[in-house]
Every structure is written in structure tokens, then in C-alpha cells.
Design a protein around this motif. Structure first.
Motif, PDB file in Angstrom:
ATOM      1  N   HIS A   1       0.746  -1.230  -0.046  1.00  0.00           N
ATOM      2  CA  HIS A   1      -0.041  -0.004   0.157  1.00  0.00           C
ATOM      3  C   HIS A   1       0.907   1.168   0.018  1.00  0.00           C
ATOM      4  O   HIS A   1       0.579   1.932  -0.602  1.00  0.00           O
ATOM      5  CB  HIS A   1      -0.842   0.161   1.349  1.00  0.00           C
TER       6      HIS A   1
ATOM      7  N   TRP B   1      -6.058   4.211   0.548  1.00  0.00           N
ATOM      8  CA  TRP B   1      -5.982   2.617   0.016  1.00  0.00           C
ATOM      9  C   TRP B   1      -7.422   2.170   0.042  1.00  0.00           C
ATOM     10  O   TRP B   1      -8.096   1.458  -0.737  1.00  0.00           O
ATOM     11  CB  TRP B   1      -4.830   2.016   0.533  1.00  0.00           C
ATOM     12  N   ASP B   2      -7.806   1.853   1.368  1.00  0.00           N
ATOM     13  CA  ASP B   2      -8.855   0.915   1.703  1.00  0.00           C
ATOM     14  C   ASP B   2     -10.106   1.399   1.155  1.00  0.00           C
ATOM     15  O   ASP B   2     -11.044   0.628   0.943  1.00  0.00           O
ATOM     16  CB  ASP B   2      -9.159   0.726   3.377  1.00  0.00           C
TER      17      ASP B   2
END
Length: 352
Positions: free
Chosen positions: A47, A278-279
Motif C-alpha cells: 500500500h 487505499w482502503d
């Protein structure tokens, strides 16, 4: 304005790597003592590596520090702002040593965590105790911290604006026939959630606080639009129960229920750090596209003027020991209690 209770502010955060060579050492700091295997660290490392090994959190905290300094100056409050992290430089010991060298002894910590949990409350207290022990300054320096501010107007106002903007955008694009609002926060183990405040029942204070704020935001910014509290960034073993549902699973279920759009609100986060970009911006948005849903991600408070002003209001509240009735809160839970001082408890505020 003179705030004699304190002579410095400690902006306290999680920290993040500043380059590719920092990524694994940073992740080892984060997971120290937990037994997380190297292969799991590598999974998370990509990530950061996808963003040149640089966490956006550090730059965001530099900007927040500058915004706080400007707001304090505008109000005539002469307090320096030191910035320090739990897991990467500048560490707490560095900042406290610097503050001490400059003659500051009574620090007030602004923690970039709005909710009650071990990592957001108790672990910071442990950090402060360890820092003062390591530096040998326990008898000279004290560290207080502002209360949890999950339902303070300064934290909530940016979300209100963001949700309203998202509803308007989806309406303009013709995707508003069936919207669902997803309030997303960091998943934690069920046991840790319960420990945050067993008197609140399953999920403890952690879940109760998020639900209270989500309910307020729904009524204030998206009345009549259904909403859910969802979770992200789970990192524990499959055998350990963590808070659910996962945001990606929730998006898939909403598609099956024939919703046409989702508004993703990063309710558990102060700024757009890696777990947000990212998530949510990468994985959750991809899940929405995969299931044919329009999706908008609402901004975090970041350096929104209302949030910065609200943090300074919280500094003044703590420094003046404001009466309970004067402590701002928008949810039915009300203002959260103050925390005990760490360090030189015998120090008394100086008189003017």
C-alpha cells in the motif's frame, strides 16, 4: 489570551514512513510485540510502496500544525505547537525533549484520534508515560490531553458539508434514485470494542460513539436516506472476531438490494492517511464500480477551518476547565470526560 495552565501544545499522531526504505521498519514499529509475520507486513507494505513509500499522514500533520499555529495566533494565544508520532520520527521523546529545552513544562496533547479505544486513548497515555520515563523528565514535564471529540462541532461540521455535497453531486448526475450512506471506521477486535466502555453494551463506547455521530449526520445532512455503520482495515487473524460488516461486503449487499449509489463517509478518521486513500479510495471504490454503483467518498476534516478552530476551542476548554454545560457536543452522548495528567502532577498553573 493567556492560557496559564499550559505553555505548549503536543500534536500527537500515529506516524508514517517517508520513503521506501522506511516502510518495513515503520510497520515493525506498528506491530511490535504482536507477533505479526513478515509476510503480512509485506502485504501491507505494498500500500505504501504504491505511493513511493511515503505516508500522506506526515505531510497532513505538518499542514495541521501550521493551521493550528495560525489559528492560535489569530486568537492571540501564545502557545508553540510541537508535533510527534507514536511509530515514526519525530517521536514523542524528540518533541518533549525539544519542548523542555525551550523551557516548556506543561504540555497539552491534541491527539489525532476522535474516539474512545485502546489505540486512541490508553495507548497514547502509555506513550506519554514511556516518553517521560525515557527522557527522565517525569518530574519536570506534565502532559494532559484533550478529551475525545467525536461529536464536537469542529469535527462534525466538515462531514455535514461533505455529505450534503455528495448528495447534490449524485443528484446532478442522475444517480440519486437509491442512495445509501456508509459511515466507515477502523475495525477493531470485538473484545477491544467492548473494553472501551462495557456499560454501552456490545461494541462498547467505540461503537456507541460512532453510531451517535452517524445518526446526527444522517438527520443533519441526508434526512430520509438510509445509512449503515461499516468497518475497514481489519488486520487480525480470521479466528479472532472483529467488528463487522466490512465495507466491501456491505457494498456488494447494497448492489443486490438494487441501490444505485453509495456515499462513503470516513467517519473514524481525521485526515486522508493511507487507510483512507487505499482502503476506501482504492479498494472500496473498486468494489462499487465492480457492482455498478455510483460512489462518492466524503473528505476527512483535515485542515478544514471548522476542525482547526474546534481543536483550539478544545484547548481553551481544557485550559479554563470549562463547566460541563459549556462543553460543545452535538450528539445525545454529550461531551466526553477529561483525562488524568501524565507526569509532573505537582506543577500548578502560574499566575499572571
Amino acid at each position: 489570551m493567556s492560557l496559564n495552565a499550559y505553555d505548549g501544545i503536543l500534536l500527537s499522531s500515529f506516524g508514517g514512513p517517508e520513503g521506501q526504505e522506511d516502510v518495513i521498519p515503520f510497520l515493525k514499529n506498528v506491530t511490535r510485540g504482536t507477533g505479526v509475520p513478515e509476510e503480512r507486513l509485506e502485504e501491507v507494505a505494498h500500500h505504501y510502496r504504491a505511493h513511493n513509500g511515503v505516508s500522506p499522514l506526515n505531510e497532513q500533520n505538518r499542514q495541521l500544525r501550521a493551521a493550528l499555529e495560525a489559528e492560535l495566533a489569530a486568537r492571540g494565544i501564545d502557545l508553540p505547537v510541537y508535533w510527534a508520532n507514536r511509530n515514526w520520527s519525530p517521536y514523542f521523546a524528540e518533541a518533549v525533549t525539544e519542548a523542555h529545552a525551550h523551557g516548556h513544562r506543561r504540555l497539552l496533547a491534541l491527539v489525532t484520534s476522535a474516539y474512545t479505544s485502546y489505540s486512541g486513548v490508553d495507548q497514547y497515555r502509555e506513550d506519554f508515560v514511556r516518553c517521560l520515563d525515557e527522557t527522565g523528565l517525569s518530574d519536570e514535564v506534565s502532559i494532559d490531553r484533550i478529551r475525545e471529540y467525536f461529536d464536537h462541532p469542529g469535527f462534525v461540521t466538515p462531514f455535514v458539508e461533505g455529505i450534503r455535497d455528495a448528495v447534490a453531486l449524485l443528484t446532478d448526475e442522475g444517480a440519486a434514485s437509491r442512495i445509501h450512506v456508509l459511515f466507515s471506521t477502523h475495525s477493531i477486535p470485538d473484545s477491544a470494542a467492548l473494553a472501551s466502555g462495557p456499560e454501552f453494551g456490545p461494541g462498547g463506547a467505540y461503537v456507541a460513539q460512532h453510531r451517535a455521530v452517524a445518526g446526527y449526520l444522517s438527520e443533519e445532512a441526508a434526512p430520509g436516506i438510509p445509512w449503515s455503520l461499516v468497518y475497514q482495515s481489519r488486520s487480525g487473524p480470521p479466528s479472532q472476531p472483529w467488528l463487522e460488516p466490512d465495507i466491501n461486503e456491505a457494498i456488494a449487499e447494497l448492489a443486490e438490494m438494487e441501490y444505485t449509489a453509495v456515499i462513503i463517509v470516513p467517519l473514524g478518521f481525521v485526515s486522508d492517511h493511507m487507510e483512507v486513500i487505499w482502503d476506501l479510495d482504492t479498494e472500496a471504490m473498486a468494489t462499487a464500480r465492480e457492482h455498478g454503483l455510483a460512489a462518492v467518498r466524503v473528505p476527512t476534516p483535515g485542515t478544514h477551518p471548522a476542525f482547526v478552530s474546534g481543536l483550539v476551542d478544545l484547548v481553551i476548554e481544557r485550559a479554563t476547565e470549562a463547566a460541563w454545560a459549556d462543553r460543545a457536543a452535538v450528539s445525545a452522548l454529550g461531551a466526553w470526560p477529561d483525562h488524568d495528567r501524565v507526569g509532573a502532577r505537582t506543577i500548578q498553573p502560574q499566575t499572571a
